[in-house]
Write a protein that holds these residues in place. Structure first.
Motif, PDB file in Angstrom:
ATOM      1  N   ALA A  56       0.818  -1.214   0.000  1.00 49.21           N
ATOM      2  CA  ALA A  56       0.000   0.000   0.000  1.00 49.21           C
ATOM      3  C   ALA A  56       0.851   1.264   0.000  1.00 49.21           C
ATOM      4  O   ALA A  56       0.414   2.314   0.481  1.00 49.21           O
ATOM      5  CB  ALA A  56      -0.926  -0.010   1.207  1.00 49.21           C
ATOM      6  N   GLU A  58       1.779   3.205  -2.487  1.00 49.03           N
ATOM      7  CA  GLU A  58       1.300   4.276  -3.361  1.00 49.03           C
ATOM      8  C   GLU A  58       0.184   5.096  -2.722  1.00 49.03           C
ATOM      9  O   GLU A  58      -0.094   6.202  -3.169  1.00 49.03           O
ATOM     10  CB  GLU A  58       0.817   3.678  -4.686  1.00 49.03           C
ATOM     11  CG  GLU A  58       1.918   3.003  -5.496  1.00 49.03           C
ATOM     12  CD  GLU A  58       3.047   3.957  -5.833  1.00 49.03           C
ATOM     13  OE1 GLU A  58       2.752   5.156  -6.056  1.00 49.03           O
ATOM     14  OE2 GLU A  58       4.211   3.510  -5.858  1.00 49.03           O
ATOM     15  N   GLU A  59      -0.451   4.571  -1.701  1.00 49.62           N
ATOM     16  CA  GLU A  59      -1.496   5.345  -1.036  1.00 49.62           C
ATOM     17  C   GLU A  59      -0.930   6.548  -0.294  1.00 49.62           C
ATOM     18  O   GLU A  59      -1.687   7.458   0.076  1.00 49.62           O
ATOM     19  CB  GLU A  59      -2.254   4.442  -0.052  1.00 49.62           C
ATOM     20  CG  GLU A  59      -3.011   3.297  -0.728  1.00 49.62           C
ATOM     21  CD  GLU A  59      -3.755   2.444   0.268  1.00 49.62           C
ATOM     22  OE1 GLU A  59      -3.736   2.808   1.477  1.00 49.62           O
ATOM     23  OE2 GLU A  59      -4.342   1.422  -0.134  1.00 49.62           O
ATOM     24  N   TYR A  60       0.382   6.566  -0.061  1.00 53.68           N
ATOM     25  CA  TYR A  60       1.021   7.667   0.671  1.00 53.68           C
ATOM     26  C   TYR A  60       1.865   8.534  -0.266  1.00 53.68           C
ATOM     27  O   TYR A  60       2.733   9.277   0.177  1.00 53.68           O
ATOM     28  CB  TYR A  60       1.890   7.113   1.795  1.00 53.68           C
ATOM     29  CG  TYR A  60       1.103   6.356   2.834  1.00 53.68           C
ATOM     30  CD1 TYR A  60       0.630   6.990   3.975  1.00 53.68           C
ATOM     31  CD2 TYR A  60       0.811   5.000   2.668  1.00 53.68           C
ATOM     32  CE1 TYR A  60      -0.103   6.294   4.928  1.00 53.68           C
ATOM     33  CE2 TYR A  60       0.071   4.306   3.618  1.00 53.68           C
ATOM     34  CZ  TYR A  60      -0.375   4.949   4.734  1.00 53.68           C
ATOM     35  OH  TYR A  60      -1.106   4.270   5.678  1.00 53.68           O
ATOM     36  N   TYR A  67       6.318   8.788   2.010  1.00 56.54           N
ATOM     37  CA  TYR A  67       6.457   7.952   0.810  1.00 56.54           C
ATOM     38  C   TYR A  67       7.917   7.544   0.589  1.00 56.54           C
ATOM     39  O   TYR A  67       8.220   6.363   0.345  1.00 56.54           O
ATOM     40  CB  TYR A  67       5.922   8.726  -0.403  1.00 56.54           C
ATOM     41  CG  TYR A  67       5.958   7.947  -1.695  1.00 56.54           C
ATOM     42  CD1 TYR A  67       5.063   6.908  -1.922  1.00 56.54           C
ATOM     43  CD2 TYR A  67       6.883   8.262  -2.677  1.00 56.54           C
ATOM     44  CE1 TYR A  67       5.090   6.187  -3.111  1.00 56.54           C
ATOM     45  CE2 TYR A  67       6.912   7.548  -3.870  1.00 56.54           C
ATOM     46  CZ  TYR A  67       6.009   6.517  -4.079  1.00 56.54           C
ATOM     47  OH  TYR A  67       6.055   5.814  -5.252  1.00 56.54           O
TER      48      TYR A  67
END
Length: 245
Positions: A56, A58-60, A67
């Motif tokens: 997960a 890419e959610e940040y 990131y």
């Protein structure tokens, strides 16, 4: 006088006891605060590993600090191996930031994650994961880096030597090309002229005319006979009548 000195001594002892108590209180508070920060850092490491293991990251992407920290942790896992938990750490406080260093345990290598906070703990300012290598591994990596650096230098020197040696060959090649361009072109031999075969005119249709001309020639020569010559062709003269006269 002795009573006065005794009173001053008691006061001094009381002040000292108060100062010691305050110092111990401050030390215990600082120690408790440091332990709290270390626990917070360990929780952060565990959460980051959970995010990476779930894919997960890419959610940040909207938060570049978190990131990049997740990407750094993901890359470090190649050497760390399986994440096996944390083992405490230490805290460094500065005027502008607070750095929490957490000891990370791994199946292949251990590591230290540094978590940087703002001085007021309002936001993250950076993450970095430093893998701990053995002395032999560090020496091997250093030797490999040295070999790569020296190899690159030698390759560049060899290329430069080839380029320098080519400088002496280029003028010779240019001279040969100029000499080749200066040579005269070979003369083209003229094709021999082939004379067209003479075409004999058909006299079959001019038999009477031939006979008349032959008789005139014979009369002109005074022979009275056409046996001495043969009329083979008759051509039209392009001369004017004045030239024939």
């Amino acid at each position: 006088m002795k009573k006065l000195l005794a009173i001053l001594g008691v006061i001094t002892c009381m002040v000292g006891l108060c100062a010691c108590g305050q110092e111990e209180t401050n030390t215990s508070m600082a120690s408790a605060e440091e332990e709290s920060l270390i626990q917070y850092g360990e929780t952060t490491v565990q959460q980051m590993d959970m995010i990476v293991s779930q894919g997960a990251i890419e959610e940040y992407a909207s938060d570049p600090v978190i990131y990049n920290g997740l990407l750094d942790w993901q890359n470090a896992l190649d050497d760390i191996g399986k994440f096996e938990g944390t083992d405490g750490g230490f805290v460094e406080k500065g005027d502008e930031d607070i750095v929490i260093s957490i000891n990370v345990l791994g199946s292949d290598h251990d590591a230290v994650m540094e978590i940087v906070f703002a001085a007021d703990m309002s936001a993250y300012e950076g993450f970095s994961t430093n893998v701990t290598y053995t002395t032999a591994e560090n020496m091997g990596r250093a030797a490999m880096n040295t070999l790569i650096g020296m190899g690159t230098v030698f390759v560049v020197l060899i290329i430069i030597s080839f380029i320098i040696s080519a400088f002496s060959v280029i003028p010779k090649i240019e001279a040969k090309m100029k000499a080749k361009d200066a040579q005269p072109a070979p003369a083209v031999k003229a094709m021999p002229t082939i004379a067209a075969p003479a075409v004999e005119e058909e006299l079959s249709d001019d038999t009477e005319l031939v006979a008349v001309i032959a008789a005139a020639v014979a009369a002109y020569e005074g022979s009275g006979s056409t046996d001495g010559f043969v009329v083979r062709s008759i051509r039209k003269s392009n001369k004017s009548k004045w030239q024939n006269a």
